[in-house]
Design an enzyme around this catalytic site. Sequence first.
Site, PDB file in Angstrom:
ATOM      1  N   LYS A 108      32.097  -3.321  28.107  1.00  0.00           N
ATOM      2  CA  LYS A 108      32.595  -3.991  26.904  1.00  0.00           C
ATOM      3  C   LYS A 108      34.110  -4.174  26.907  1.00  0.00           C
ATOM      4  O   LYS A 108      34.632  -5.027  26.177  1.00  0.00           O
ATOM      5  CB  LYS A 108      32.157  -3.211  25.654  1.00  0.00           C
ATOM      6  CG  LYS A 108      30.649  -3.242  25.426  1.00  0.00           C
ATOM      7  CD  LYS A 108      30.255  -2.487  24.173  1.00  0.00           C
ATOM      8  CE  LYS A 108      28.760  -2.551  23.935  1.00  0.00           C
ATOM      9  NZ  LYS A 108      28.349  -1.829  22.702  1.00  0.00           N
ATOM     10  N   LYS A 189      17.486  -9.599  26.406  1.00  0.00           N
ATOM     11  CA  LYS A 189      16.729  -8.951  25.335  1.00  0.00           C
ATOM     12  C   LYS A 189      16.998  -9.657  24.005  1.00  0.00           C
ATOM     13  O   LYS A 189      18.079 -10.188  23.776  1.00  0.00           O
ATOM     14  CB  LYS A 189      17.137  -7.485  25.209  1.00  0.00           C
ATOM     15  CG  LYS A 189      16.723  -6.601  26.357  1.00  0.00           C
ATOM     16  CD  LYS A 189      16.836  -5.128  26.005  1.00  0.00           C
ATOM     17  CE  LYS A 189      18.238  -4.754  25.562  1.00  0.00           C
ATOM     18  NZ  LYS A 189      18.355  -3.288  25.291  1.00  0.00           N
ATOM     19  N   LYS A 192      20.049  -8.105  17.710  1.00  0.00           N
ATOM     20  CA  LYS A 192      20.479  -8.334  16.320  1.00  0.00           C
ATOM     21  C   LYS A 192      21.724  -9.189  16.251  1.00  0.00           C
ATOM     22  O   LYS A 192      21.892 -10.006  15.351  1.00  0.00           O
ATOM     23  CB  LYS A 192      20.774  -6.990  15.632  1.00  0.00           C
ATOM     24  CG  LYS A 192      19.617  -6.043  15.525  1.00  0.00           C
ATOM     25  CD  LYS A 192      19.942  -4.846  14.663  1.00  0.00           C
ATOM     26  CE  LYS A 192      21.075  -4.000  15.210  1.00  0.00           C
ATOM     27  NZ  LYS A 192      20.729  -3.307  16.476  1.00  0.00           N
TER      28      LYS A 192
END
Length: 321
Positions: A108, A189, A192
């Site tokens: 990240k 995947k 959200k």
Amino acid sequence: MIRLSGITPSGPVQLGNYLGAIRRWAAEGTERDVYFIGDLHAMTTSHNPSRLRALTREQVAVLIAAGVDPRSVAVQSDLVRELGALTWLLECTCTYGEAARMIQFKEKSAGRASVRLSLLTYPVLMAADILLQGAREVPVGDDQAQHVELARVLARRFNGTYGEVFVMPHGVVPTAAARVRDLADPSRKMAKSSPDSAGTVFVLDPPDLVRRKIRRAVTDELGAVRYAPDTQPGVTNLLEILGACTAKDPRDLADSLSGYAELKEATADAVVEELRGVRERTQALLDDPAELDRVRAHGAQRSRERSTHRLEAALRVSGLG
């Protein structure tokens, strides 16, 4: 034995969260377990305060509506004082190298000129989540296994340096669940926080929207309904979802369907029916804020009662208080 799992309010609860985790928590969990909404974890990147608060409430409602024991549901920030104190103790036990080598931090932060310090230290907060509650089992996927191992390292080091305070946690592989992929891009995947919601079915999506998303799901040009993850990922994804909602083997379902249109209609019907009760009960809870607040306060109190003695012991043996 206490098990602990969490979900981060980085976006609305989606089908993968429900089929892969929440439904299992409802079926297998007990009142001794802890299922928490990690709103503090959602602050490691830029966030909107009002949206974070709303998503947190929504996730509490979804868990309860799905059948998770309300006594086991807690919101992370409701124990912010306890977690803040323990996180500091654990940060004073952790080395920079141990935090910096976490794979998620590397991924990240790669290529970014500036990242929040919390992105580096949040695995220590995760360790505090686990150790504060005395959890022995932490069901995690591959992306979080390293963080549980860090919690074990810190617990062992703290206990060895100051005295036995913390239970040694173990990461466990959760019961196999559907591998829900993005409907628009089955190479990733369902998430959200996906920037494109066209491929994500959210638990609170109305039935018509669920059907539209599934009807537009990416398949392929082969025209044959087969369970083939490598060569037909889009078709396989729909079969996985259909199997999870009907408790049938995706391979057997493939043999019973004649084409992609039939597959999509069957999947849409199954998903709408699977989510119907959860969506209705969630909305009823969101429309009754007093009841939702009561449940949340009770969960916080139970978590606090279970953990206060452990925090006090950690503070005392480390020379504080």
